[in-house]
Design an enzyme around this catalytic site. Sequence first.
Site, PDB file in Angstrom:
ATOM      1  CB  SER A  91      -0.900  -0.013   1.256  1.00 36.54           C
ATOM      2  OG  SER A  91      -1.756   1.100   1.283  1.00 36.54           O
ATOM      3  CE1 TYR A 151     -11.525  38.603 -12.727  1.00 34.93           C
ATOM      4  CE2 TYR A 151     -13.719  39.543 -12.451  1.00 34.93           C
ATOM      5  CZ  TYR A 151     -12.356  39.715 -12.609  1.00 34.93           C
ATOM      6  OH  TYR A 151     -11.816  40.977 -12.642  1.00 34.93           O
ATOM      7  CB  CYS A 209       2.518   8.664  -7.871  1.00 38.80           C
ATOM      8  SG  CYS A 209       1.278   7.444  -8.360  1.00 38.80           S
TER       9      CYS A 209
HETATM   10  C1  LIG Z   1       7.804   6.071 -10.628  1.00 38.34           C
HETATM   11  C2  LIG Z   1       6.327   6.014 -10.837  1.00 38.34           C
HETATM   12  C3  LIG Z   1       5.578   7.189 -10.857  1.00 38.34           C
HETATM   13  C4  LIG Z   1       4.209   7.143 -11.064  1.00 38.34           C
HETATM   14  N1  LIG Z   1       3.506   8.305 -11.068  1.00 38.34           N
HETATM   15  C5  LIG Z   1       2.165   8.265 -11.229  1.00 38.34           C
HETATM   16  C6  LIG Z   1       1.393   9.471 -11.173  1.00 38.34           C
HETATM   17  O1  LIG Z   1       1.930  10.566 -10.956  1.00 38.34           O
HETATM   18  N2  LIG Z   1       0.065   9.359 -11.348  1.00 38.34           N
HETATM   19  C7  LIG Z   1      -0.564   8.171 -11.563  1.00 38.34           C
HETATM   20  O2  LIG Z   1      -1.795   8.133 -11.695  1.00 38.34           O
HETATM   21  N3  LIG Z   1       0.142   7.017 -11.610  1.00 38.34           N
HETATM   22  C8  LIG Z   1       1.482   7.046 -11.452  1.00 38.34           C
HETATM   23  N4  LIG Z   1       2.201   5.875 -11.467  1.00 38.34           N
HETATM   24  C9  LIG Z   1       1.496   4.613 -11.742  1.00 38.34           C
HETATM   25  C10 LIG Z   1       0.927   3.985 -10.488  1.00 38.34           C
HETATM   26  O3  LIG Z   1       1.893   3.895  -9.498  1.00 38.34           O
HETATM   27  C11 LIG Z   1       0.405   2.619 -10.857  1.00 38.34           C
HETATM   28  O4  LIG Z   1      -0.594   2.775 -11.818  1.00 38.34           O
HETATM   29  C12 LIG Z   1      -0.171   1.874  -9.654  1.00 38.34           C
HETATM   30  O5  LIG Z   1       0.802   1.646  -8.677  1.00 38.34           O
HETATM   31  C13 LIG Z   1      -0.722   0.530 -10.118  1.00 38.34           C
HETATM   32  O6  LIG Z   1      -1.212  -0.153  -9.027  1.00 38.34           O
HETATM   33  P1  LIG Z   1      -1.355  -1.739  -9.029  1.00 38.34           P
HETATM   34  O7  LIG Z   1      -1.848  -2.110  -7.696  1.00 38.34           O
HETATM   35  O8  LIG Z   1      -2.093  -2.160 -10.232  1.00 38.34           O
HETATM   36  O9  LIG Z   1       0.118  -2.262  -9.290  1.00 38.34           O
HETATM   37  P2  LIG Z   1       1.433  -2.088  -8.400  1.00 38.34           P
HETATM   38  O10 LIG Z   1       1.413  -0.819  -7.636  1.00 38.34           O
HETATM   39  O11 LIG Z   1       2.552  -2.321  -9.352  1.00 38.34           O
HETATM   40  O12 LIG Z   1       1.335  -3.300  -7.377  1.00 38.34           O
HETATM   41  C14 LIG Z   1       1.329  -4.625  -7.813  1.00 38.34           C
HETATM   42  C15 LIG Z   1       2.035  -5.457  -6.772  1.00 38.34           C
HETATM   43  O13 LIG Z   1       1.853  -6.822  -7.116  1.00 38.34           O
HETATM   44  C16 LIG Z   1       3.019  -7.536  -6.739  1.00 38.34           C
HETATM   45  N5  LIG Z   1       3.066  -8.763  -7.529  1.00 38.34           N
HETATM   46  C17 LIG Z   1       3.284  -8.896  -8.858  1.00 38.34           C
HETATM   47  N6  LIG Z   1       3.242 -10.192  -9.223  1.00 38.34           N
HETATM   48  C18 LIG Z   1       2.994 -10.893  -8.090  1.00 38.34           C
HETATM   49  C19 LIG Z   1       2.842 -12.277  -7.811  1.00 38.34           C
HETATM   50  N7  LIG Z   1       2.878 -13.180  -8.784  1.00 38.34           N
HETATM   51  N8  LIG Z   1       2.617 -12.646  -6.536  1.00 38.34           N
HETATM   52  C20 LIG Z   1       2.540 -11.731  -5.541  1.00 38.34           C
HETATM   53  N9  LIG Z   1       2.684 -10.410  -5.746  1.00 38.34           N
HETATM   54  C21 LIG Z   1       2.890  -9.993  -7.009  1.00 38.34           C
HETATM   55  C22 LIG Z   1       4.153  -6.599  -7.076  1.00 38.34           C
HETATM   56  O14 LIG Z   1       5.279  -6.899  -6.289  1.00 38.34           O
HETATM   57  C23 LIG Z   1       3.550  -5.232  -6.743  1.00 38.34           C
HETATM   58  O15 LIG Z   1       3.960  -4.787  -5.472  1.00 38.34           O
HETATM   59  C24 LIG Z   1       3.570   5.895 -11.248  1.00 38.34           C
HETATM   60  C25 LIG Z   1       4.318   4.718 -11.218  1.00 38.34           C
HETATM   61  C26 LIG Z   1       5.677   4.763 -10.995  1.00 38.34           C
HETATM   62  C27 LIG Z   1       6.460   3.495 -10.967  1.00 38.34           C
END
Ligand SMILES: Cc1cc2nc3c(=O)[nH]c(=O)nc-3n(C[C@H](O)[C@H](O)[C@H](O)COP(=O)(O)OP(=O)(O)OC[C@H]3O[C@@H](n4cnc5c(N)ncnc54)[C@H](O)[C@@H]3O)c2cc1C
Length: 444
Positions: free
Chosen positions: A38, A425, A42
């Site tokens: 969690s 405004y 970003c």
């Molecule tokens: C540097 C950076 C800057 C960003 N800036 C922005 C922004 O300004 N605005 C915005 O809207 N978005 C931004 N993003 C995108 C945003 O962070 C992602 O869209 C978001 O984190 C996606 O969430 P998620 O839960 O789908 O995936 P993630 O946050 O990637 O989490 C998925 C998790 O699943 C785990 N996982 C994967 N495979 C397995 C498995 N087989 N078994 C167990 N665990 C597993 C991974 O370890 C990971 O921790 C940014 C991303 C990065 C990297």
Amino acid sequence: MKVVIIGGVAAGMSAASKIRRLSAETQITVYEKGGFLSYGACGLPYYVGGYNDDYRKMIARTREAFEAMGIQTYLRHEATSVNPEKKQVAVKDLESGREFTDTYDKLMIAVGADAVMPPFPGKDLLGIHPLKSLEDGIFLKEFGKMEKVKNVVIVGGGYIGVECAEAFLHMGKNVRMIETASRILAPFDEDIGVLAQEELKLQGVMLHTGERVEAFQGDGLYVSHVKTDKALYEADLVVVAAGIRPSTGFLKGTGIKMGKNGALMVDREMRTSIPDIYAAGDCILVYNEIMEEDSYQALGTVANKCGRIAGTNIAGGHEAFIGALGSAAIKVCNLELGRTGMGEEDARRLKVDYKTVLVKANDHPAYYPDPTPITIKLIYENGTKRLLGAQTCGEKGAVLRVDVFAVAIHAKMTTAELGMTDLIYAPPFAGVWDAIQIACNAAK
Ligand SMILES: Cc1cc2nc3c(=O)[nH]c(=O)nc-3n(C[C@H](O)[C@H](O)[C@H](O)COP(=O)(O)OP(=O)(O)OC[C@H]3O[C@@H](n4cnc5c(N)ncnc54)[C@H](O)[C@@H]3O)c2cc1C
């Protein structure tokens, strides 16, 4: 009911929290292969760049808080396969190596995406790294602090690459960015993206577009040079920001329908093609409401909303995602850029009969100190003038105006309607005709 969630960051923990809020009895187990739950990825570029030196500030809710909510969490546990018929997940404890299976009534896949590392020769040298996870951020920050790290090369000019360029400029490094395409920040049209390019160059980034990385070279363990099709550059640290790919490889053979890039296909309630398996976040294709098609939108905004919707529906509800618009923003040194809806390339691909207008208007009137110009580009349907897309750029007040355009696009408003909408405004904030309206009323 027993719910297993794979992936414990944005989408996964949004779902877990929502399920718990709706149902005290449901047993919720989260398997996360990384070491953190969690967190706001970003914030990583700003952590790396030294705008914030405490990574704990990026953690939205601690593991202890989830455990106190009765959500069982397993860190450094990777799901290695899923058997939908038996409703089983195979899990590997990455620390002990122990492998076991768990069962579920409902499964939530929230595995996000992995950074793409092209197979460049020398890619395993020390000092070549992506920025995707919190662990990556901690590594890059510590590595970047080393005295010997003077020249940083960023491979890729997307959102993350550009944010990394700014981060390392802020750390006082020499920053070079190499992008294969003819321009950076592809989600923006050229006439807006070019403003970001100019700003990066003005701030000292050595920007090479239309240039392809071919290999990395090292002196012993560490990277020392990046070789492209045009030159050889010194590099003490290389950040590879060459795109991402959904981390769905372990689901091959399950029969869950996937798009071309491996993203899972879901309906608007986040159900995959297999009963009782839901998915959300960077591992799915989402409905784009202006383009009326599924698209890949790897953004935290979408991941949080879809994760929460999946949670509601896993708990027995029927909430549907209204759709994404590709709304996104980026700070590029002294500039801010925002976009929502279609870009010109999208409109051309979808064969939409469109027009554009590009205006420059001050954020507030000249009779209040420090007015700054905002460039606004609108894309609208020829004839009806229905707003299809908007992009902005300026020193201040540019990005949050995109939110107004996003709502207008969602509400299917025309430029004429938005041009006459009762916006605020007062001289410190905006003109009597806001920049938004000046752009809308210039649409012919
Ligand atoms: C540097 C950076 C800057 C960003 N800036 C922005 C922004 O300004 N605005 C915005 O809207 N978005 C931004 N993003 C995108 C945003 O962070 C992602 O869209 C978001 O984190 C996606 O969430 P998620 O839960 O789908 O995936 P993630 O946050 O990637 O989490 C998925 C998790 O699943 C785990 N996982 C994967 N495979 C397995 C498995 N087989 N078994 C167990 N665990 C597993 C991974 O370890 C990971 O921790 C940014 C991303 C990065 C990297």
